[in-house]
Design a protein around this motif. Structure first.
Motif, PDB file in Angstrom:
ATOM      1  N   GLY A 148      13.785  87.228  57.875  1.00 14.84           N
ATOM      2  CA  GLY A 148      13.734  88.291  58.873  1.00 14.84           C
ATOM      3  C   GLY A 148      14.276  89.580  58.277  1.00 14.84           C
ATOM      4  O   GLY A 148      15.355  89.589  57.690  1.00 14.84           O
ATOM      5  N   ALA A 149      13.523  90.674  58.431  1.00 16.67           N
ATOM      6  CA  ALA A 149      13.946  91.953  57.856  1.00 16.67           C
ATOM      7  C   ALA A 149      15.329  92.341  58.366  1.00 16.67           C
ATOM      8  O   ALA A 149      15.601  92.239  59.556  1.00 16.67           O
ATOM      9  CB  ALA A 149      12.928  93.033  58.209  1.00 16.67           C
ATOM     10  N   GLN A 183       8.848  91.485  59.703  1.00 11.79           N
ATOM     11  CA  GLN A 183       9.226  92.029  61.006  1.00 11.79           C
ATOM     12  C   GLN A 183       9.386  90.884  62.017  1.00 11.79           C
ATOM     13  O   GLN A 183       8.806  89.818  61.846  1.00 11.79           O
ATOM     14  CB  GLN A 183       8.161  93.022  61.477  1.00 11.79           C
ATOM     15  N   PRO A 184      10.186  91.119  63.068  1.00 14.23           N
ATOM     16  CA  PRO A 184      10.508  90.048  64.020  1.00 14.23           C
ATOM     17  C   PRO A 184       9.313  89.236  64.514  1.00 14.23           C
ATOM     18  O   PRO A 184       9.347  88.007  64.503  1.00 14.23           O
ATOM     19  CB  PRO A 184      11.144  90.792  65.188  1.00 14.23           C
ATOM     20  N   THR A 185       8.251  89.931  64.956  1.00 13.62           N
ATOM     21  CA  THR A 185       7.142  89.179  65.543  1.00 13.62           C
ATOM     22  C   THR A 185       6.390  88.367  64.489  1.00 13.62           C
ATOM     23  O   THR A 185       5.787  87.351  64.793  1.00 13.62           O
ATOM     24  CB  THR A 185       6.139  90.123  66.220  1.00 13.62           C
ATOM     25  N   GLN A 186       6.456  88.832  63.239  1.00 15.71           N
ATOM     26  CA  GLN A 186       5.822  88.086  62.153  1.00 15.71           C
ATOM     27  C   GLN A 186       6.647  86.855  61.831  1.00 15.71           C
ATOM     28  O   GLN A 186       6.136  85.761  61.629  1.00 15.71           O
ATOM     29  CB  GLN A 186       5.803  88.943  60.894  1.00 15.71           C
ATOM     30  N   TYR A 228       4.318  79.368  64.396  1.00 10.65           N
ATOM     31  CA  TYR A 228       3.207  78.941  65.251  1.00 10.65           C
ATOM     32  C   TYR A 228       1.853  79.121  64.601  1.00 10.65           C
ATOM     33  O   TYR A 228       0.950  78.336  64.791  1.00 10.65           O
ATOM     34  CB  TYR A 228       3.225  79.746  66.563  1.00 10.65           C
ATOM     35  N   ASP A 229       1.722  80.242  63.876  1.00 11.19           N
ATOM     36  CA  ASP A 229       0.400  80.661  63.447  1.00 11.19           C
ATOM     37  C   ASP A 229       0.234  80.514  61.936  1.00 11.19           C
ATOM     38  O   ASP A 229       0.852  81.242  61.172  1.00 11.19           O
ATOM     39  CB  ASP A 229       0.226  82.126  63.867  1.00 11.19           C
ATOM     40  N   PRO A 254       0.533  92.410  61.850  1.00 11.38           N
ATOM     41  CA  PRO A 254       0.623  90.950  61.921  1.00 11.38           C
ATOM     42  C   PRO A 254       1.807  90.532  62.788  1.00 11.38           C
ATOM     43  O   PRO A 254       2.772  91.274  62.922  1.00 11.38           O
ATOM     44  CB  PRO A 254       0.841  90.536  60.467  1.00 11.38           C
ATOM     45  N   GLY A 255       1.705  89.360  63.358  1.00 10.71           N
ATOM     46  CA  GLY A 255       2.822  88.868  64.165  1.00 10.71           C
ATOM     47  C   GLY A 255       2.358  88.536  65.563  1.00 10.71           C
ATOM     48  O   GLY A 255       1.275  88.921  65.968  1.00 10.71           O
ATOM     49  N   ASP A 256       3.195  87.798  66.272  1.00 12.72           N
ATOM     50  CA  ASP A 256       2.832  87.393  67.615  1.00 12.72           C
ATOM     51  C   ASP A 256       3.998  87.652  68.562  1.00 12.72           C
ATOM     52  O   ASP A 256       5.003  86.959  68.509  1.00 12.72           O
ATOM     53  CB  ASP A 256       2.469  85.905  67.619  1.00 12.72           C
TER      54      ASP A 256
END
Lengths: 551, 316
Positions: free
Chosen positions: A391-392, A421-424, A430-431, B32-34
């Protein structure tokens, strides 16, 4: 407009894998010279206080619905609001909660007898109906419960009396009872659940539980205020703090300043970068407690060089963990023998069986470059660069990977650190498309329930969405399945340790360390547990004043 | 003439908003990212069915244009969408935070304009050592990044001296003044030099002008000359540079709000961008663009009114 490096840490931790863990030396055997003093509890509080401010370093909860809490921040708050059927004590032992007793008439039936003297905050009595509603709703997709896997073996949940609930299983399941000690087993009022619908647990929808604190207001982005429940059913845990306000400071330097100036009274999960300044301050005390948290490096797919357990082992052999613990964690961590810490099982009825199994595992390796080189030569990986995600902005992960990078150089492996980045970072769990171009990730996690089994299954079971390397050892899978189906604690523990001995030899991951819990309290307050068990217990009910004035 | 100017500005604003909206939406879309995974948190085993359920609820699987159209359509009905992270309407989130940010900007504006104009005027009238001192001090302040200034102020005035709180926005007027003094100072520091320098050169220019010389030769007292002739005529450029500074504060807010834990619009933007909270980021980008253009338009109109040598024709 660019933001300073601040919030990254918040989200980094959100990526903590489910309930990771790590091998802690039993009874602090791994203690090195100058080791820190660990404590599960802190001096009991003496006085009542009007208000205490507490921080959530991982940021604002997204929900307080017990069915949805699955992370540090929401758990820290929710555990004081909603009582579960069973309780966890600071030493990770199980105790009665809203259920006074439980029994297994046969191995596919669990009968829970409930307390008869419990009321919700609105004064309505708690009955079996509320328990059935709270557990059953987690099956429905619309509830968006994070605990659906707990119900996998359950066939029916029925009220068999005003204060008795019977759970019937398709196959015997020893884990179910232990999950009743966390958000899964928290009881909300059935009528209120129906009325609130999907907004239950949000600032708008509110909560209706039986816990020692009540949700009083939630100003999104600013603070979350709870007030004590003076009619709490457990007289020994009637809160001494009248009003407990949670803040969401995620920036390390801001948090350090706010704690040092006394603007915020306390916080769990103090980051190591803040620990130095806080441990030497006279404003309050920094406590170190036993923890079920763990850090390891985990391969992201079967094609990763790390998916070859020889490469994983080679990295393990060149990593100087003593130096790492000293420099990165400031001494506040333990070396790992496996990825399940002893805190998780040390108070089990079969603790001696688990301990024997742990002792039989190979010791944490000393640095052995020659042996590591041999392993790398043997494996002869086609790819010698390993990209590891983190995590960055998470300083601790960055320092750890920098350590590993230097060590890997000695055996001809190059480590590329990828800050996401957080969402990555949270998305990669999951992905699969987000795992492309990566060979491994830093994994930070914890084990919530006092049982190592679910955690081992998460990484070894062929059906698990976290088993990215397609690890498949039929013997391990069978032993763990039998362990779960065995309601006798000793038999279950025996089967688990047999499986553990097998996967310890060939499961590809690099255990890094088991960090201790770090908690800070201003000198005007005391009483909160210092152990990681706080995450599932009404810790704030133990909090109160001391005779010292705060600064 | 003023109406034509305003109509042109409004048309320009609409085009800017649409283009900026598409750009922001596109940037978030391809990043990218969710964002849904952040809602689940990391303390439990990954659960793909749960993720699918959240995607369904928040329309996260929609194609690009459809999701942009959905947001835009909602906006026309006064609905800016639903925040994913807060599970709350964006308008409600903004409403809760706007007060803190406006207070902070107004406070910082006062802290910029009053000392900036005073120092600039002083430097121009006195000249010499005073002039040099003002230039050195303000330029030094300009060189310190806002974030560094925030950390320094917290360390010095909050931790060392405990004069001001280190965190939060406070409540009520006194609480807010107390909590927002340091953030406003941090925000203002970099802009004071700018206003002081422009003021200095404007006042200098007026001092050397003919009408001031004439006034002096008539024996009008210096105080009156400075007030009536110099400052009045220099007010145009001073006002417009102050306007630019205030517009710049809107962007700077994000940094200080984040550093001081002020629950404002800027901090919300930073956090929402990190969480890819689409509806929030979109709406905030829109609001920022509108406010920025509105402030600049106001500055142009007032500057023209103050100084008839400036025309609005070239400004649009």
């Amino acid at each position: 407009m660019h933001a300073p490096r601040t919030t990254a840490l918040t989200f980094t931790a959100l990526l903590a894998l489910a309930a990771c863990s790590s091998g802690m030396g039993t009874g602090g055997k791994a203690a090195s010279p100058g080791a820190l003093k660990l404590t599960s509890t802190t001096p009991a509080a003496s006085g009542t206080l009007d208000e205490v401010t507490w921080n959530l370093p991982f940021g604002e909860p997204t929900t307080l619905d017990p069915a949805k809490v699955g992370d540090y921040s929401p758990n820290t708050v929710e555990a004081n609001l909603c009582d579960p059927l069973l309780r966890i004590r600071p030493d990770y032992s199980l105790a009665p909660g809203l259920a006074t007793s439980w029994s297994n008439p046969d191995d596919k039936t669990l009968v829970l007898d409930l307390r008869t003297d419990v009321s919700f905050w609105n004064g309505h009595a708690m009955t079996a109906k509320d328990v059935v509603a709270s557990l059953s709703r987690q099956r429905e997709a619309a509830t968006q419960s994070v605990n659906t896997q707990v119900l996998a073996n359950v066939s029916t949940i029925t009220a068999t009396g005003d204060h008795q609930v019977t759970v019937r299983f398709k196959t015997p399941d020893e884990l179910f009872l232990k999950y009743l000690a966390n958000g899964f087993g928290a009881v909300s009022e059935a009528a209120y659940l129906k009325k609130a619908g999907t907004s239950y647990g949000t600032a708008k929808g509110g909560l209706m539980c039986t816990g020692p604190f009540k949700l009083s207001s939630w100003k999104a982005g600013d603070s979350l205020t709870t007030v004590r429940n003076t009619a709490y059913w457990d007289a020994s845990l009637r809160p001494k703090v009248k009003k407990l306000t949670f803040l969401f400071v995620t920036d390390n330097s801001t948090l350090t300043s706010a704690l040092l100036s006394g603007q915020i009274d306390g916080s769990y999960e103090i980051p190591s970068t803040a620990a130095k300044a806080l441990s030497s301050s006279d404003t309050g005390t920094l406590y170190y407690g036993p923890s079920a948290q763990t850090v390891f490096v985990y391969p992201t797919g079967p094609k990763s060089p790390l998916a070859d357990h020889r490469i994983a082992q080679a990295l393990s052999l060149v990593l100087d963990r003593d130096a790492l613990v000293k420099n990165v964690y400031d001494g506040a961590a333990q070396k790992l023998k496996t990825f399940i810490p002893s805190l998780v099982w040390q108070k089990s009825e079969a603790a001696d069986v688990y301990a024997k199994g742990y002792d039989a595992l190979p010791a944490v390796p000393d640095v052995d470059v020659a042996k590591a080189k041999t392993l790398v030569d043997e494996a002869a990986p086609k790819q010698r660069t390993i990209s590891i995600a983190m995590g960055a902005g998470d300083q601790q992960s960055l320092q750890t990977l920098t350590f590993l990078q230097a060590a890997a150089k000695k055996i001809g492996l190059k480590i590329a650190i990828k800050q996401l980045q957080p969402t990555q970072m949270s998305g990669l769990f999951y992905d699969p498309s987000l795992r492309k171009g990566l060979d491994a990730t830093m994994a930070l996690g914890y084990i919530e329930i006092p049982d190592p089994l679910s955690y081992a299954q998460m990484f070894t079971s062929p059906a698990s969405p976290l088993n990215w390397t397609k690890y498949d050892n039929p013997e391990v899978t069978a032993l763990l399945a039998r362990s779960q189906a065995s309601l006798d604690p000793r038999a279950s523990a025996e089967l688990f340790t047999q499986a553990q001995a097998l996967y310890a030899a060939d499961l590809p991951m690099v255990p890094i360390s088991a960090p201790y819990e770090r908690m800070f309290m201003n000198k005007r307050i005391s009483g909160a547990p210092a152990s990681f068990a706080y995450i599932n217990m009404p810790w704030a009910a133990m909090l109160g004043g001391t005779d010292k004035a705060g600064s | 003439m003023i109406w034509r100017f305003l109509a042109r500005r409004t048309a320009m604003l609409l085009v800017t908003v649409l283009v900026a909206g598409l750009a922001v939406h596109g940037a978030l879309f391809i990043a990218p990212g969710d964002p849904a995974t952040l809602l689940i948190g990391g303390g439990k085993p990954p659960n793909p069915q749960l993720l699918a359920e959240i995607h369904r609820q928040y329309h996260l699987d929609e194609p690009f244009l459809q999701s942009y159209a959905r947001w835009l359509g909602g906006l026309l009905h006064g609905d800016a969408g639903e925040s994913l992270a807060y599970r709350d309407s964006v308008t409600h989130l903004l409403g809760q935070r706007a007060g803190n940010t406006l207070f902070l900007i107004a406070y910082a504006a006062v802290l910029i304009i009053v000392p900036g104009v005073a120092l600039g005027t002083l430097a121009a009238l006195r000249g010499g050592a005073g002039d040099t001192a003002v230039t050195i001090v303000t330029t030094a302040l300009m060189a310190v990044p806002t974030f560094v200034m925030s950390v320094l102020l917290i360390w010095w005035l909050s931790v060392q001296w405990a004069w001001f709180p280190a965190y939060g926005a406070g409540a009520g007027l006194t609480g807010r003044l107390e909590h927002l003094t340091l953030p406003a100072l941090a925000l203002a520091a970099a802009w004071i030099a700018y206003v002081a320098q422009v003021t200095r050169s404007a006042v200098r220019g007026e001092l050397a002008s003919e009408h001031v010389q004439t006034a002096r030769s008539r024996g009008i007292p210096e105080r009156v000359v400075v007030r009536k002739h110099v400052l009045r005529n220099a007010s145009g450029p001073i006002f417009s540079v102050s306007g630019v500074a205030v517009a710049g504060l809107i962007a700077g807010c994000a940094v200080v709000e984040q550093a001081f834990g002020v629950n404002g619009v800027g901090a919300l933007l930073v956090q929402s961008a990190a969480k890819q909270d689409m509806a929030v980021v979109q709406t905030l980008a829109l609001v920022t663009v509108v406010v920025f253009v509105a402030v600049n338009t106001l500055v142009d109109v007032v500057s023209a009114a103050l100084d008839h040598r400036v025309s609005l024709e070239g400004a649009a």
